[in-house]
Write a protein that holds these residues in place. Structure first.
Motif, PDB file in Angstrom:
ATOM      1  N   ALA A 358       6.312  22.044  -6.385  1.00 16.86           N
ATOM      2  CA  ALA A 358       5.299  21.761  -5.358  1.00 16.86           C
ATOM      3  C   ALA A 358       4.081  22.656  -5.586  1.00 16.86           C
ATOM      4  O   ALA A 358       2.938  22.214  -5.466  1.00 16.86           O
ATOM      5  CB  ALA A 358       5.872  22.004  -3.969  1.00 16.86           C
ATOM      6  N   ARG A 359       4.334  23.928  -5.944  1.00 13.35           N
ATOM      7  CA  ARG A 359       3.220  24.844  -6.222  1.00 13.35           C
ATOM      8  C   ARG A 359       2.410  24.346  -7.424  1.00 13.35           C
ATOM      9  O   ARG A 359       1.189  24.380  -7.420  1.00 13.35           O
ATOM     10  CB  ARG A 359       3.735  26.242  -6.555  1.00 13.35           C
ATOM     11  N   ARG A 360       3.139  23.888  -8.449  1.00 20.69           N
ATOM     12  CA  ARG A 360       2.455  23.399  -9.634  1.00 20.69           C
ATOM     13  C   ARG A 360       1.543  22.217  -9.280  1.00 20.69           C
ATOM     14  O   ARG A 360       0.400  22.136  -9.723  1.00 20.69           O
ATOM     15  CB  ARG A 360       3.490  22.973 -10.684  1.00 20.69           C
ATOM     16  N   LEU A 361       2.110  21.307  -8.428  1.00 18.04           N
ATOM     17  CA  LEU A 361       1.320  20.140  -8.015  1.00 18.04           C
ATOM     18  C   LEU A 361       0.078  20.578  -7.227  1.00 18.04           C
ATOM     19  O   LEU A 361      -1.027  20.072  -7.451  1.00 18.04           O
ATOM     20  CB  LEU A 361       2.164  19.214  -7.133  1.00 18.04           C
ATOM     21  N   THR A 362       0.309  21.554  -6.324  1.00 14.50           N
ATOM     22  CA  THR A 362      -0.817  22.040  -5.516  1.00 14.50           C
ATOM     23  C   THR A 362      -1.913  22.593  -6.432  1.00 14.50           C
ATOM     24  O   THR A 362      -3.099  22.283  -6.270  1.00 14.50           O
ATOM     25  CB  THR A 362      -0.339  23.165  -4.573  1.00 14.50           C
ATOM     26  N   HIS A 363      -1.469  23.404  -7.395  1.00 16.15           N
ATOM     27  CA  HIS A 363      -2.430  24.015  -8.308  1.00 16.15           C
ATOM     28  C   HIS A 363      -3.243  22.952  -9.068  1.00 16.15           C
ATOM     29  O   HIS A 363      -4.472  23.026  -9.160  1.00 16.15           O
ATOM     30  CB  HIS A 363      -1.646  24.902  -9.294  1.00 16.15           C
ATOM     31  N   LEU A 364      -2.517  21.942  -9.536  1.00 13.64           N
ATOM     32  CA  LEU A 364      -3.160  20.874 -10.294  1.00 13.64           C
ATOM     33  C   LEU A 364      -4.163  20.115  -9.414  1.00 13.64           C
ATOM     34  O   LEU A 364      -5.320  19.880  -9.808  1.00 13.64           O
ATOM     35  CB  LEU A 364      -2.090  19.928 -10.842  1.00 13.64           C
ATOM     36  N   VAL A 365      -3.703  19.760  -8.208  1.00 19.18           N
ATOM     37  CA  VAL A 365      -4.563  18.977  -7.314  1.00 19.18           C
ATOM     38  C   VAL A 365      -5.792  19.817  -6.920  1.00 19.18           C
ATOM     39  O   VAL A 365      -6.911  19.295  -6.863  1.00 19.18           O
ATOM     40  CB  VAL A 365      -3.760  18.520  -6.074  1.00 19.18           C
ATOM     41  N   GLU A 366      -5.561  21.126  -6.685  1.00 16.20           N
ATOM     42  CA  GLU A 366      -6.701  21.990  -6.329  1.00 16.20           C
ATOM     43  C   GLU A 366      -7.740  21.992  -7.450  1.00 16.20           C
ATOM     44  O   GLU A 366      -8.942  21.935  -7.200  1.00 16.20           O
ATOM     45  CB  GLU A 366      -6.227  23.428  -6.086  1.00 16.20           C
ATOM     46  N   ASN A 367      -7.250  22.068  -8.665  1.00  9.21           N
ATOM     47  CA  ASN A 367      -8.174  22.060  -9.807  1.00  9.21           C
ATOM     48  C   ASN A 367      -8.967  20.763  -9.859  1.00  9.21           C
ATOM     49  O   ASN A 367     -10.175  20.768 -10.085  1.00  9.21           O
ATOM     50  CB  ASN A 367      -7.386  22.208 -11.115  1.00  9.21           C
ATOM     51  N   ILE A 368      -8.254  19.652  -9.680  1.00  8.52           N
ATOM     52  CA  ILE A 368      -8.941  18.350  -9.760  1.00  8.52           C
ATOM     53  C   ILE A 368      -9.980  18.239  -8.646  1.00  8.52           C
ATOM     54  O   ILE A 368     -11.117  17.800  -8.871  1.00  8.52           O
ATOM     55  CB  ILE A 368      -7.924  17.188  -9.670  1.00  8.52           C
ATOM     56  N   LEU A 369      -9.594  18.677  -7.438  1.00  8.85           N
ATOM     57  CA  LEU A 369     -10.542  18.594  -6.318  1.00  8.85           C
ATOM     58  C   LEU A 369     -11.773  19.461  -6.593  1.00  8.85           C
ATOM     59  O   LEU A 369     -12.901  19.039  -6.367  1.00  8.85           O
ATOM     60  CB  LEU A 369      -9.871  19.069  -5.029  1.00  8.85           C
ATOM     61  N   GLN A 370     -11.506  20.680  -7.092  1.00 10.86           N
ATOM     62  CA  GLN A 370     -12.618  21.604  -7.370  1.00 10.86           C
ATOM     63  C   GLN A 370     -13.543  21.018  -8.440  1.00 10.86           C
ATOM     64  O   GLN A 370     -14.760  21.072  -8.320  1.00 10.86           O
ATOM     65  CB  GLN A 370     -12.052  22.958  -7.838  1.00 10.86           C
ATOM     66  N   PHE A 371     -12.901  20.421  -9.449  1.00 16.98           N
ATOM     67  CA  PHE A 371     -13.682  19.832 -10.539  1.00 16.98           C
ATOM     68  C   PHE A 371     -14.558  18.700 -10.004  1.00 16.98           C
ATOM     69  O   PHE A 371     -15.739  18.592 -10.320  1.00 16.98           O
ATOM     70  CB  PHE A 371     -12.731  19.312 -11.621  1.00 16.98           C
ATOM     71  N   SER A 372     -13.951  17.867  -9.156  1.00 16.61           N
ATOM     72  CA  SER A 372     -14.707  16.725  -8.631  1.00 16.61           C
ATOM     73  C   SER A 372     -15.829  17.215  -7.712  1.00 16.61           C
ATOM     74  O   SER A 372     -16.933  16.665  -7.725  1.00 16.61           O
ATOM     75  CB  SER A 372     -13.745  15.772  -7.929  1.00 16.61           C
ATOM     76  N   ARG A 373     -15.550  18.305  -6.922  1.00 11.64           N
ATOM     77  CA  ARG A 373     -16.609  18.871  -6.065  1.00 11.64           C
ATOM     78  C   ARG A 373     -17.776  19.367  -6.937  1.00 11.64           C
ATOM     79  O   ARG A 373     -18.947  19.145  -6.624  1.00 11.64           O
ATOM     80  CB  ARG A 373     -16.056  20.037  -5.241  1.00 11.64           C
ATOM     81  N   ALA A 374     -17.424  20.033  -8.068  1.00 11.90           N
ATOM     82  CA  ALA A 374     -18.477  20.566  -8.949  1.00 11.90           C
ATOM     83  C   ALA A 374     -19.302  19.431  -9.534  1.00 11.90           C
ATOM     84  O   ALA A 374     -20.527  19.515  -9.621  1.00 11.90           O
ATOM     85  CB  ALA A 374     -17.852  21.377 -10.075  1.00 11.90           C
ATOM     86  N   GLU A 375     -18.611  18.327  -9.894  1.00 13.55           N
ATOM     87  CA  GLU A 375     -19.338  17.176 -10.470  1.00 13.55           C
ATOM     88  C   GLU A 375     -20.285  16.573  -9.447  1.00 13.55           C
ATOM     89  O   GLU A 375     -21.346  16.080  -9.797  1.00 13.55           O
ATOM     90  CB  GLU A 375     -18.337  16.108 -10.922  1.00 13.55           C
TER      91      GLU A 375
END
Ligand code: ADP
Length: 567
Positions: A358-375
């Motif tokens: 679950a932590r791994r998933l959270t980390h991955l999703v956080e990265n994707i969200l952050q990346f999309s926010r930056a874009e």
């Protein structure tokens, strides 16, 4: 994949771009040729004007010389032929003072009368030597058959022999078209011509006034006249370069050769519409610009292709990264739900795995969200000055369960006073992404060192691992979105290629720098570093928090040491 560019579309685009380039090159060539031919036509016209001017100048001068010589003979010539018994005029009448000036100012001139039937020569002025007299007699007798009655006079010019000879003579007719006498005079072509050329240059109309629009001859062209022997007879005061020249040769007076050069400064006035300007620079610039645009177009197309490929790889790898932990979570949750665990330790292990994934998933999703926010340029940071060591420790603790399966030891060396103005969530993400990579790419059982120190105006976070390192040529590219090293794309190491891009973006938003060094010997591995602008020491709450964190860390280290000792 749907988001890849269709091959036919890009082929058409490439073809259109190349066609544009070829068309631009063809048009530029055509325009250059047309301009060159217009220029050549204009220059030809200017040379024709120069030839015309040379002809007109010579013709006008010839006319003026003719009338001034004819005028000399007026006192000895009469309209009617010599009547029987009528006395011939004395040749001295030819040598009037004004005539002397024109004939040969430097020499002492003479005039003569020759009776061709008897060969008797009568002189006026200073009579020449007998040898010279003989020469004159023979020359006139030899030339006489060429005399044309209506042409007024003839000139004899001889450059050969002992002494050069320049004579002009006219025939006085007797009854029944017989030659009664020949009147002649010696003259210097140079002095007569010079005054005539000067007059024509000063006031003659040599080029059509419609073209010259009132400009004096001297501003329009320069003149050079040579005699039959190549001696210069006349040179106009201004001489222009021989860019547009024309020539004309005159047989009379022993041969006169006139060269006229058009003044290049007035060339544009003489050609209707002016000489066409050279368009070479403009055409070159146009062609260059088209080339650059086409190159940019091709480059963009290549980038678009690359991006499309990277995106499709990204979607594939993210799906893969999501699927594995989800499958694990579902499997262990099912095991627990159906009560298939045999012991309490198995149950704890299952829950631990569910937590890890679950932590791994959270980390991955956080990265994707952050990346999309930056874009989308939608990143908002809430910055505050704080001690980084406690935040770092907390992040590492939360990540420890993910490091456990690979048995990688994470060693910390933290400067407790290191302080920067950061967004806590962003800082946590920076740390986790770097540490996640360090663990992921380290060999099993390897060691990862996390360092936090203050150097000058910067707080430096370093994450060292014992992995394969980064090839020198890729040390910049790995920070680009979706980029993964070839060796990792084909390996079993899962990854999405956005972790480092997120790190670089967040660090840049803090005014910091990122980079990577690779070690080759004695131990392999890479050191990823992040430098953040240093802030003054934290005060109040943060300082207390920092002290507390330090105590907790000491306690933890003691506990770990105890546990290791027990094992
Ligand atoms: P990924 O999810 O693939 O790890 P990142 O953006 O975090 O994406 O990293 C980009 C690429 O850089 C990785 O795919 C890997 O090839 C390389 N890389 C990142 N960190 C390391 C490291 N510590 N050691 C070796 N290679 C690394």
């Amino acid at each position: 994949m749907a988001d890849r560019l269709p091959r036919s579309r890009s082929t058409i685009l490439v073809a259109v771009l190349l066609l544009t380039m070829a068309l631009a090159a063809a048009l530029a060539y055509e325009a250059w040729r047309a301009a060159r031919s217009h220029r050549a036509t204009a220059e030809r016209a200017l040379r024709d004007y120069a030839s015309f001017a040379a002809w007109e100048f010579t013709a006008s001068s010839k006319g003026k010389m003719y009338s001034s010589i004819l005028y000399l003979f007026n006192p000895v010539m009469h309209e009617q032929p010599l009547r029987p018994g009528e006395r011939l005029e004395d040749p001295g009448a030819i040598l009037r003072p004004t005539a002397r000036e024109k004939l040969c100012p430097s020499a002492t001139p003479f005039a003569f009368r020759l009776d061709p039937s008897t060969g008797v020569l009568v002189f006026a002025g200073s009579a020449p030597s007998p040898e010279r007299q003989r020469q004159i007699r023979e020359a006139v007798k030899a030339d006489l058959p060429e005399y044309v009655r209506d042409f007024g006079y003839r000139t004899i010019t001889r450059d050969s022999g002992v002494a050069p000879l320049s004579l002009v003579y006219q025939v006085k007719w007797g009854p029944h078209d017989t030659v009664a006498a020949v009147y002649g005079v010696e003259f210097c072509v140079g002095s007569l011509a010079a005054s005539v050329f000067h007059t024509v240059m000063e006031s003659g109309t040599v080029l059509p006034p419609a073209l010259t629009r009132g400009l004096p001859n001297d501003s329009l062209f320069s003149v050079l006249v040579w005699d039959f022997a190549g001696h210069p007879l006349y040179r106009s005061p201004h001489q222009y370069p021989a860019t547009y020249t024309g020539e004309h040769a005159l047989d009379a007076y022993g041969g006169l050769h006139t060269t006229i050069s058009i003044n290049p400064a007035v060339a544009d006035r003489l050609v209707i519409g002016g000489r066409p300007k050279s368009r070479l620079t403009l055409l070159g610039a146009l062609l260059g610009l088209t080339g650059v645009l086409v190159a940019i177009g091709l480059l963009q197309l290549r980038r678009e292709h690359e991006l499309a490929r990277l995106r499709s790889d990204f979607v594939a790898s993210v799906s893969h990264e999501l699927r594995t932990p989800l499958a694990q979570v579902r499997m262990f949750a099912e095991t627990l739900r159906l009560g298939r665990v045999r012991s309490e330790s198995e149950r704890a292990r299952s829950l631990e795995i569910i937590d890890q994934e679950a932590r791994r998933l959270t980390h991955l999703v956080e990265n994707i969200l952050q990346f999309s926010r930056a874009e989308r340029q939608a990143v908002r940071l809430s910055l505050r000055s704080c001690a980084l060591a406690p935040q770092l420790r907390e992040a590492l603790d939360s990540f420890a369960p993910l490091a456990a399966p690979r048995r990688v030891r994470v060693q910390q060396s933290l400067d407790e006073r290191a302080c920067a103005i950061v967004d806590l969530e962003a800082f946590r993400q920076i740390v986790l992404n770097l540490v996640d990579n360090a663990i992921k790419y380290s060999p099993e059982g390897g060691q990862v060192r996390v360092l936090l120190r203050t150097t000058g105006e910067w707080v430096r976070l370093e994450v060292e691992d014992e992995g394969p390192g980064i090839p020198a040529g890729d040390r910049e590219r790995i920070w680009a979105p979706f980029f993964r090293l070839e060796r990792d794309v084909s390996s079993a190491v899962a990854g999405s290629g956005i972790g480092l891009a997120v790190v670089r973006d967040l660090v840049a938003r803090h005014g910091g720098r990122t980079g990577v060094d690779t070690r080759h010997a004695p131990a392999r591995g890479s050191t990823f570093y992040v430098a953040l602008p240093r802030a003054d020491d934290v005060s109040g709450g943060d300082a207390d928090q920092s002290a507390r964190a330090r105590e907790e860390a000491d306690e933890r280290e003691r506990a770990t040491a105890g546990a290791e000792e027990r094992t």
